[in-house]
Design a protein around this motif. Structure first.
Motif, PDB file in Angstrom:
ATOM      1  N   UNK A  25     -13.275  -5.405   5.897  1.00  0.00           N
ATOM      2  CA  UNK A  25     -11.981  -4.726   5.832  1.00  0.00           C
ATOM      3  C   UNK A  25     -11.680  -4.540   4.350  1.00  0.00           C
ATOM      4  N   UNK A  26     -11.718  -3.275   3.902  1.00  0.00           N
ATOM      5  CA  UNK A  26     -11.559  -3.002   2.478  1.00  0.00           C
ATOM      6  C   UNK A  26     -10.092  -3.030   2.062  1.00  0.00           C
ATOM      7  N   UNK A  27      -9.854  -3.581   0.882  1.00  0.00           N
ATOM      8  CA  UNK A  27      -8.514  -3.629   0.315  1.00  0.00           C
ATOM      9  C   UNK A  27      -7.950  -2.214   0.210  1.00  0.00           C
ATOM     10  N   UNK A  28      -8.770  -1.268  -0.238  1.00  0.00           N
ATOM     11  CA  UNK A  28      -8.316   0.112  -0.401  1.00  0.00           C
ATOM     12  C   UNK A  28      -7.807   0.697   0.908  1.00  0.00           C
ATOM     13  N   UNK A  29      -8.432   0.352   2.020  1.00  0.00           N
ATOM     14  CA  UNK A  29      -8.002   0.876   3.315  1.00  0.00           C
ATOM     15  C   UNK A  29      -6.625   0.333   3.697  1.00  0.00           C
ATOM     16  N   UNK A  30      -6.414  -0.945   3.442  1.00  0.00           N
ATOM     17  CA  UNK A  30      -5.112  -1.554   3.746  1.00  0.00           C
ATOM     18  C   UNK A  30      -4.040  -0.942   2.854  1.00  0.00           C
ATOM     19  N   UNK A  31      -4.332  -0.790   1.563  1.00  0.00           N
ATOM     20  CA  UNK A  31      -3.362  -0.189   0.653  1.00  0.00           C
ATOM     21  C   UNK A  31      -3.053   1.247   1.046  1.00  0.00           C
ATOM     22  N   UNK A  32      -4.063   1.987   1.465  1.00  0.00           N
ATOM     23  CA  UNK A  32      -3.850   3.374   1.891  1.00  0.00           C
ATOM     24  C   UNK A  32      -2.956   3.429   3.130  1.00  0.00           C
ATOM     25  N   UNK A  33      -3.185   2.539   4.086  1.00  0.00           N
ATOM     26  CA  UNK A  33      -2.342   2.511   5.283  1.00  0.00           C
ATOM     27  C   UNK A  33      -0.893   2.213   4.916  1.00  0.00           C
ATOM     28  N   UNK A  34      -0.692   1.233   4.028  1.00  0.00           N
ATOM     29  CA  UNK A  34       0.668   0.916   3.596  1.00  0.00           C
ATOM     30  C   UNK A  34       1.305   2.114   2.896  1.00  0.00           C
ATOM     31  N   UNK A  35       0.539   2.806   2.059  1.00  0.00           N
ATOM     32  CA  UNK A  35       1.050   3.974   1.346  1.00  0.00           C
ATOM     33  C   UNK A  35       1.427   5.098   2.308  1.00  0.00           C
ATOM     34  N   UNK A  36       0.731   5.175   3.431  1.00  0.00           N
ATOM     35  CA  UNK A  36       1.014   6.201   4.433  1.00  0.00           C
ATOM     36  C   UNK A  36       2.169   5.816   5.347  1.00  0.00           C
ATOM     37  N   UNK A  37       2.733   4.627   5.122  1.00  0.00           N
ATOM     38  CA  UNK A  37       3.897   4.208   5.897  1.00  0.00           C
ATOM     39  C   UNK A  37       3.595   3.406   7.143  1.00  0.00           C
ATOM     40  N   UNK A  38       2.349   2.980   7.299  1.00  0.00           N
ATOM     41  CA  UNK A  38       2.009   2.148   8.458  1.00  0.00           C
ATOM     42  C   UNK A  38       2.653   0.774   8.264  1.00  0.00           C
TER      43      UNK A  38
END
Length: 103
Positions: A25-38
Motif C-alpha cells: 500500500x503506497x503512501x502516495x496512493x493514500x495521500x492521493x485519496x485524501x487529496x481527492x476527498x476520500x
C-alpha cells in the motif's frame, strides 16, 4: 510504533516507493485519496490492514517531504545535504522516477 517506522522502503516492492508497514500500500496512493476527498473511514474500510495511525504517518511523511528546501529539477546527483528529516536518506530514491533529485 513511530510515524517513521510505519513508512517503509523496499527496492523489491512497489518500485522502492514509500509503503506502509511493508505492505504493498503506497503512501502516495493514500495521500492521493485524501487529496481527492476520500474520508479516512472509507480508506480504512477499503484497506482493512491499515490503521488510523498509518494514515497520519502518510500525512507526516508528506509534510516532511514538503519542507525540504533544496529540490532541483534535473539535478544529477545527491550531494549528501542534511535536513534533519528522518526520511532524508530516501529522498533521492523517491524522486528519481520523476526526474527530480535532492541537492
Amino acid at each position: 510504533m513511530t510515524f517513521e517506522e510505519r513508512i517503509t522502503f523496499n527496492a523489491n516492492q512497489c518500485g522502492g516507493r514509500a509503503c506502509i508497514r511493508g505492505m504493498r500500500i503506497r503512501v502516495a496512493d493514500i495521500l492521493e485519496m485524501l487529496a481527492q476527498g476520500v474520508a479516512e473511514q472509507t480508506i480504512l474500510a477499503d484497506f482493512p490492514d491499515l490503521e488510523a495511525e498509518d494514515i497520519r504517518a502518510c500525512l507526516h511523511f508528506g509534510a516532511q517531504r514538503s519542507g525540504i528546501a533544496c529540490l532541483a529539477a534535473g539535478a544529477d546527483k545527491y550531494d549528501g545535504c542534511h535536513h534533519g528529516t528522518p526520511y532524508r536518506n530516501v529522498i533521492l530514491a523517491m524522486n528519481e522516477p520523476m526526474g527530480v533529485t535532492a541537492c
